[in-house]
Design a protein around this motif. Structure first.
Motif, PDB file in Angstrom:
ATOM      1  N   ALA B 121      -7.823  89.246  47.096  1.00 17.60           N
ATOM      2  CA  ALA B 121      -8.219  90.434  47.999  1.00 17.60           C
ATOM      3  C   ALA B 121      -8.166  90.016  49.411  1.00 17.60           C
ATOM      4  CB  ALA B 121      -9.553  90.742  47.562  1.00 17.60           C
ATOM      5  N   GLU B 122      -8.591  88.680  49.731  1.00 18.78           N
ATOM      6  CA  GLU B 122      -8.647  88.199  51.088  1.00 18.78           C
ATOM      7  C   GLU B 122      -7.240  88.339  51.836  1.00 18.78           C
ATOM      8  OE1 GLU B 122     -10.012  84.242  51.472  1.00 18.78           O
ATOM      9  OE2 GLU B 122     -10.236  84.583  53.596  1.00 18.78           O
ATOM     10  N   GLU B 123      -6.258  87.765  50.892  1.00 14.95           N
ATOM     11  CA  GLU B 123      -4.881  87.807  51.371  1.00 14.95           C
ATOM     12  C   GLU B 123      -4.343  89.438  51.717  1.00 14.95           C
ATOM     13  OE1 GLU B 123      -1.808  84.735  49.695  1.00 14.95           O
ATOM     14  OE2 GLU B 123      -3.189  85.252  48.174  1.00 14.95           O
ATOM     15  N   VAL B 124      -4.812  90.341  50.762  1.00 19.41           N
ATOM     16  CA  VAL B 124      -4.203  91.680  50.802  1.00 19.41           C
ATOM     17  C   VAL B 124      -5.006  92.307  51.890  1.00 19.41           C
ATOM     18  CG1 VAL B 124      -4.366  93.680  49.601  1.00 19.41           C
ATOM     19  CG2 VAL B 124      -3.800  92.001  48.276  1.00 19.41           C
ATOM     20  N   THR B 125      -6.102  92.027  52.014  1.00 23.02           N
ATOM     21  CA  THR B 125      -6.960  92.878  53.269  1.00 23.02           C
ATOM     22  C   THR B 125      -6.448  92.233  54.410  1.00 23.02           C
ATOM     23  OG1 THR B 125      -8.669  91.319  53.386  1.00 23.02           O
ATOM     24  CG2 THR B 125      -8.878  93.258  51.986  1.00 23.02           C
ATOM     25  N   GLY B 126      -6.018  91.022  54.609  1.00 18.94           N
ATOM     26  CA  GLY B 126      -5.172  90.253  55.806  1.00 18.94           C
ATOM     27  C   GLY B 126      -4.092  90.980  56.140  1.00 18.94           C
ATOM     28  N   ASN B 127      -3.345  91.508  54.912  1.00 17.56           N
ATOM     29  CA  ASN B 127      -2.039  92.123  55.083  1.00 17.56           C
ATOM     30  C   ASN B 127      -1.951  93.644  55.304  1.00 17.56           C
ATOM     31  OD1 ASN B 127      -0.705  89.822  54.940  1.00 17.56           O
ATOM     32  ND2 ASN B 127      -0.426  89.846  52.712  1.00 17.56           N
ATOM     33  N   ILE B 128      -3.149  94.073  55.375  1.00 20.18           N
ATOM     34  CA  ILE B 128      -3.265  95.663  55.718  1.00 20.18           C
ATOM     35  C   ILE B 128      -3.292  95.875  57.011  1.00 20.18           C
ATOM     36  CG2 ILE B 128      -4.695  97.685  55.049  1.00 20.18           C
ATOM     37  CD1 ILE B 128      -5.678  96.412  52.650  1.00 20.18           C
ATOM     38  N   ARG B 129      -2.524  96.667  57.621  1.00 18.73           N
ATOM     39  CA  ARG B 129      -2.341  97.031  58.900  1.00 18.73           C
ATOM     40  C   ARG B 129      -3.653  97.964  59.368  1.00 18.73           C
ATOM     41  NH1 ARG B 129       3.256  96.748  61.098  1.00 18.73           N
ATOM     42  NH2 ARG B 129       4.520  96.308  59.253  1.00 18.73           N
ATOM     43  N   GLY B 130      -4.122  97.458  60.365  1.00 15.14           N
ATOM     44  CA  GLY B 130      -5.148  98.394  61.156  1.00 15.14           C
ATOM     45  C   GLY B 130      -4.760  99.881  61.486  1.00 15.14           C
ATOM     46  N   HIS B 131      -5.729 100.810  61.069  1.00 15.79           N
ATOM     47  CA  HIS B 131      -5.413 101.932  61.489  1.00 15.79           C
ATOM     48  C   HIS B 131      -6.656 102.732  62.331  1.00 15.79           C
ATOM     49  CE1 HIS B 131      -2.477 105.004  60.189  1.00 15.79           C
ATOM     50  NE2 HIS B 131      -3.250 106.208  59.894  1.00 15.79           N
TER      51      HIS B 131
END
Lengths: 160, 211
Positions: B121-131
């Protein structure tokens, strides 16, 4: 000049001009849905009938506030103004409290609301997929919640 | 993308679904025939308003998310090619895509959480672009433009498409979509100029593939 491909100039504006809300006073866009409101209050802000709130954004009016899932926004006179004896819900003020962007075309009477940031918070915190609702080419409504119990590849593409 | 039909058939797992969303403002008239040519059995969506891209903060196509049975994203926002593609022949050929994504996808469908390609989850949230607020507002402007287009109000449609591009200059989707329906098309001089600017500013329209 580089060779262009996948151009569809005939499709840029193929439609005849038609009324946006022939039987209503305003149109709201939210999450890909178009909601026509039969009655709205006067003023710069979008004042809707309180009973229209749910079909616009899923929030429900309860004694503790305007609520969606585990989120409740306390109500006050700003959100529920009374004008000439009639009660309204101020959707513009509500969006402001939720930090929800909105683009308005007053001449056409259309309010386009972006997603509510709080609804996306789980994705940024624990990687839970965001809610969305789209209609597939067969006319079926597809929601993220409907995919529970299955693995899903959600992929975008385009002809361009 | 219709080529996903082959992958879908190869995986052939009733508990695996593909949602394939065409981000074409031209709508069914443009995307429909391409879908039909592939005889797809997965879920097909013509996503004129870019609901899917907005939900997952994608800025380009093809992009994707893998979502597990509990609704958790386990990979997100990668240039999603099912194989290496080639345009043209011989020395003039241009290739793009890769041959590692589909095997990784199949591994995940088979092994689930035990797949080496599942991210935390930490890797994924780190890969989600800001909006950002402005980027969300760009989505609202884009959808307003689409409404005006459908109702024949082309001047207003152009105004709000332009607003969307200015509010979210990171969105290649908005840049290219706006060009697709022009004489020049989505790969002409304007596009090359815009993408040159995009890359020179250090922005990534695909997150580097980490497989």
């Amino acid at each position: 000049m580089a060779e262009a491909f996948m151009a569809y100039p005939e499709l840029r504006h193929p439609f005849q001009e038609t009324p946006i809300h022939p039987n209503g006073s305003a149109t709201v866009l939210y999450q890909g849905r178009t909601i026509t409101l039969s009655e709205t209050g006067d003023g710069d802000n979008l004042l809707i009938k309180p009973e229209d709130l749910g079909r616009i954004n899923g929030f429900e009016l309860k004694p503790e506030g305007a609520c969606y899932a585990d989120m409740c926004i306390p109500l006050n006179d700003e959100l529920l103004p009374t004008v000439e004896g009639e009660q309204w819900f101020d959707l513009t003020a509500f969006a402001g409290l939720l930090e929800q962007p909105c683009v308005v075309d007053r001449e056409a009477g259309v309010w386009s609301f972006a997603e509510i940031p709080a609804k996306r918070r789980n994705m940024m915190v624990d990687a839970m997929a965001p809610e969305f609702e789209v209609t597939d080419r067969k006319g079926n409504v597809v929601r993220m919640a409907d995919l529970k119990g299955k693995k899903a590849l959600i992929v975008t593409w385009s002809s361009w | 993308m219709p080529v996903w039909q082959q992958v879908y058939e190869e995986i052939n797992d009733p508990d695996f679904v593909i949602i394939c969303a065409a981000e074409d403002v031209g709508g069914e008239a443009v995307a429909g025939p391409i879908f039909d040519a592939a005889n797809p059995t997965y879920i097909q969506v013509v996503d004129v308003d870019h609901i899917i891209s907005s939900a997952f903060n994608f800025v380009n196509v093809p992009s994707s998310a893998w979502v597990d049975e509990q609704g958790r994203i386990v990979r997100i926002d990668e240039g999603t090619y099912s194989k290496t593609h080639a345009i043209g022949e011989g020395e003039q050929a241009i290739t793009f895509g890769n041959d590692v994504y589909t095997p990784a996808l199949k591994d995940w469908v088979t092994k689930g959480a035990d797949s080496e390609f599942v991210q935390s989850a930490e890797e994924v949230t780190g890969n989600i672009r800001g909006h950002s607020f402005d980027q969300l507002k760009a989505d609202a402007a884009f959808r307003l433009a689409n409404l005006f287009r459908v109702h024949g109000r082309k001047e207003k449609a152009e105004v709000y498409w332009q607003m969307a591009r200015e509010l979210n200059p990171d969105s290649v989707n908005f840049i290219r979509q706006n060009l697709t329906l022009t004489e020049e098309g989505s790969a002409g001089e304007t596009f090359m100029q815009l993408m040159g600017d995009y890359v020179s500013q250090g922005r990534e329209y695909y997150r580097p593939l980490d497989l």
